[in-house]
Scaffold this motif. Structure first.
Motif, short mmCIF file in Angstrom:
data_model
loop_
_atom_site.label_atom_id
_atom_site.label_comp_id
_atom_site.label_asym_id
_atom_site.label_seq_id
_atom_site.Cartn_x
_atom_site.Cartn_y
_atom_site.Cartn_z
N ALA A 29 33.36 28.50 36.70
CA ALA A 29 31.91 28.67 36.59
C ALA A 29 31.43 29.99 37.17
O ALA A 29 30.23 30.29 37.12
CB ALA A 29 31.20 27.52 37.31
N LEU A 30 32.34 30.81 37.68
CA LEU A 30 31.95 32.02 38.39
C LEU A 30 32.03 33.24 37.48
O LEU A 30 32.73 33.25 36.47
CB LEU A 30 32.84 32.22 39.62
CG LEU A 30 32.95 31.02 40.55
CD1 LEU A 30 33.89 31.33 41.71
CD2 LEU A 30 31.59 30.59 41.06
N GLY A 31 31.30 34.29 37.87
CA GLY A 31 31.32 35.53 37.09
C GLY A 31 30.65 36.66 37.84
O GLY A 31 30.08 36.47 38.92
N VAL A 32 30.71 37.84 37.26
CA VAL A 32 30.13 39.06 37.85
C VAL A 32 29.34 39.78 36.77
O VAL A 32 29.79 39.89 35.63
CB VAL A 32 31.24 39.99 38.40
CG1 VAL A 32 30.66 41.32 38.85
CG2 VAL A 32 31.97 39.32 39.55
N ASP A 33 28.14 40.27 37.13
CA ASP A 33 27.37 41.10 36.22
C ASP A 33 26.70 42.22 37.04
O ASP A 33 27.00 42.40 38.23
CB ASP A 33 26.34 40.29 35.43
CG ASP A 33 25.31 39.59 36.31
OD1 ASP A 33 25.16 39.98 37.50
OD2 ASP A 33 24.65 38.66 35.82
N ALA A 34 25.80 42.95 36.41
CA ALA A 34 25.16 44.08 37.08
C ALA A 34 24.36 43.63 38.30
O ALA A 34 24.28 44.34 39.31
CB ALA A 34 24.26 44.83 36.10
N ARG A 35 23.75 42.44 38.21
CA ARG A 35 22.96 41.96 39.35
C ARG A 35 23.86 41.62 40.54
O ARG A 35 23.50 41.88 41.69
CB ARG A 35 22.13 40.75 38.93
CG ARG A 35 21.15 41.05 37.80
CD ARG A 35 20.16 39.94 37.59
NE ARG A 35 20.80 38.66 37.30
CZ ARG A 35 20.12 37.53 37.09
NH1 ARG A 35 18.80 37.54 37.15
NH2 ARG A 35 20.74 36.40 36.81
N THR A 36 25.02 41.06 40.25
CA THR A 36 25.99 40.78 41.33
C THR A 36 26.34 42.07 42.05
O THR A 36 26.34 42.13 43.29
CB THR A 36 27.28 40.17 40.75
OG1 THR A 36 26.96 39.16 39.80
CG2 THR A 36 28.13 39.58 41.87
N ARG A 37 26.63 43.11 41.27
CA ARG A 37 27.05 44.38 41.87
C ARG A 37 25.92 45.01 42.67
O ARG A 37 26.15 45.63 43.71
CB ARG A 37 27.55 45.31 40.78
CG ARG A 37 28.90 44.88 40.20
CD ARG A 37 29.45 45.90 39.24
NE ARG A 37 28.75 45.89 37.96
CZ ARG A 37 29.10 45.10 36.93
NH1 ARG A 37 30.13 44.29 37.03
NH2 ARG A 37 28.42 45.13 35.80
N GLU A 38 24.67 44.86 42.21
CA GLU A 38 23.56 45.47 42.96
C GLU A 38 23.34 44.77 44.29
O GLU A 38 23.14 45.43 45.33
CB GLU A 38 22.27 45.40 42.14
CG GLU A 38 21.08 46.04 42.87
CD GLU A 38 19.82 46.12 42.03
OE1 GLU A 38 18.73 46.13 42.62
OE2 GLU A 38 19.93 46.15 40.78
N ILE A 39 23.39 43.44 44.30
CA ILE A 39 23.21 42.71 45.54
C ILE A 39 24.34 43.05 46.51
O ILE A 39 24.11 43.26 47.71
CB ILE A 39 23.15 41.20 45.28
CG1 ILE A 39 21.84 40.84 44.56
CG2 ILE A 39 23.25 40.43 46.59
CD1 ILE A 39 21.67 39.38 44.27
N CYS A 40 25.56 43.12 46.00
CA CYS A 40 26.69 43.46 46.87
C CYS A 40 26.54 44.86 47.44
O CYS A 40 26.87 45.11 48.61
CB CYS A 40 28.00 43.34 46.09
SG CYS A 40 28.47 41.64 45.75
N GLU A 41 26.04 45.79 46.64
CA GLU A 41 25.84 47.15 47.12
C GLU A 41 24.84 47.17 48.27
O GLU A 41 25.05 47.85 49.28
CB GLU A 41 25.34 48.03 45.97
CG GLU A 41 25.07 49.47 46.35
CD GLU A 41 26.35 50.26 46.61
OE1 GLU A 41 26.25 51.37 47.16
OE2 GLU A 41 27.45 49.77 46.26
#
Length: 290
Positions: free
Chosen positions: A214-226
Motif C-alpha cells: 500500500a506504500l509509495g512515493v511521489d513529489a509530495r513525499t519528496r517535498e515533505i522529506c526535504e
C-alpha cells in the motif's frame, strides 16, 4: 521527554554543574513551547504505565527517541493517505519544529503524565483526527480517524522508537522486554482508535510486511522529506547535531524503505554516524543526571 535511569552515574568534572543545567534547559526548550506556558512533563506514579515499565524506559532517552521519531515520520510519509492528511491539514511547511514538538509532548504526556492528563491528551488527538478528511490525488476519500491509517502511524512509531533505543541505548534488550514494549504501547494505539495493533515484536514486523503493497512515493513525499531533513535546527549543537540525528534516523529505516526514499545504502561512514549519535546521546544523558 525524561531521562531513563538505565545509565550509571559518572563522576562530574569540576565546574560542570552550570554546563549541565544550561544544556538540560536547552534540550527541554526543544520540546516545550514556553510562549504557550508549557513546562516539562513530570514523571507521575499514577500514569498509564508503571514507573518501572519498559515503555517508560524506552521513551526516556532523548536522542534515541529523536532518531526513532525521524525514522517513524519517513515511514509514515510512504502511506498515501497519511501523506495526504499531513499535506492537506498540517502547517508543516511553516512549522515543522512545532509539529515535532507536539508529537514529542504527546508521547511524554501519555508515557509519564498523570493518568487523567494522559487520557485527556488522547481525547484531544482523537477530536483533531475526527475533523481531518479529504481526497487523494486519484479521488479516493480518506479520513484521519480511519483505524487502518492510525494503525500504520502507531506501527511506524513503535517499531522506530524501539529501534532507536536498541541502537543507541540497549542493544542487548531481551525479546520478552521488546514484546512488553509492544504490548504496553498497544494500549495507546487502541485508545487512539488504531486497529489492528501488534502486541509482540513478531506481530509488528509481520504487520509492516503486509503493508508494503500500500506504500509509495511521489513529489509530495519528496517535498515533505526535504523539509524534514533540511529544516532549521532547534536542537543544541545546531546543524551538526540535527544532521547527525537525521542520518541516524535514516540508518534506522528498513532497507526497502531506504530504497523507496532514494537514500543510499549504509556505507563506510555508517559506523561514524552511529558512534557520533551514541556520543551525543551520552552527552544529553549526562546533562539530565541529577
Amino acid at each position: 521527554m525524561t531521562l531513563s535511569p538505565l545509565f550509571p552515574r559518572l563522576p562530574a568534572p569540576p565546574g560542570s554543574a552550570w554546563l549541565k543545567r544550561r544544556l538540560a534547559a536547552r534540550v527541554s526548550d526543544v520540546f516545550n513551547d514556553r510562549t504557550r506556558g508549557e513546562t516539562p512533563v513530570v514523571r507521575q506514579a499514577d500514569g498509564l504505565f508503571a514507573p518501572d515499565s519498559v515503555v517508560r524506559r524506552v521513551h526516556g532517552d532523548v536522542v534515541a527517541m529523536m532518531a526513532g521519531g525521524i525514522a517513524a515520520l519517513l515511514l509514515q510519509m510512504l502511506h498515501p493517505a497519511v501523506l495526504a492528511g499531513v499535506w492537506d491539514h498540517s502547517r508543516f511547511r511553516d512549522d515543522m519544529h512545532g509539529r515535532l514538538r507536539r508529537t514529542a509532548r504527546f508521547v511524554a504526556q501519555t508515557t509519564y503524565g498523570q493518568r487523567d492528563d494522559a487520557l485527556a491528551a488522547i481525547a484531544r488527538v482523537r477530536r483533531i483526527h475526527d475533523r481531518v478528511s479529504g481526497l487523494l490525488p486519484d479521488g479516493t476519500p480518506y479520513r484521519a480517524n480511519d483505524p487502518s491509517l492510525l494503525a500504520w502511524v502507531h506501527l511506524t512509531e513503535t517499531t522506530s522508537f524501539l529501534a532507536g533505543w536498541r541502537r543507541f541505548a540497549e542493544p542487548l534488550m531481551p525479546e520478552h522486554e521488546r514484546n512488553q514494549y509492544f504490548d504496553g504501547m498497544a494500549r495507546i494505539g487502541t485508545a487512539l482508535g488504531a486497529a489492528p495493533v501488534p502486541h509482540t515484536e513478531h506481530a509488528a514486523y509481520r504487520q509492516m510486511a503486509a503493508m508494503r503493497g500500500a506504500l509509495g512515493v511521489d513529489a509530495r513525499t519528496r517535498e515533505i522529506c526535504e523539509i524534514l531533513l533540511t529544516g532549521p535546527p532547534a536542537f543544541p549543537g545546531g546543524r551538526h547535531a540535527v544532521g547527525l540525528m537525521t542520518r541516524a534516523g535514516i540508518d534506522l529505516l528498513p532497507p526497502w524503505a531506504r530504497q523507496m526514499h532514494g537514500f543510499a545504502p549504509p556505507g563506510p561512514a555508517t559506523p561514524l554516524v552511529r558512534a557520533g549519535t551514541f556520543g551525543l546521546a551520552e552527552t544529553v544523558r549526562w546533562a539530565f543526571r541529577a
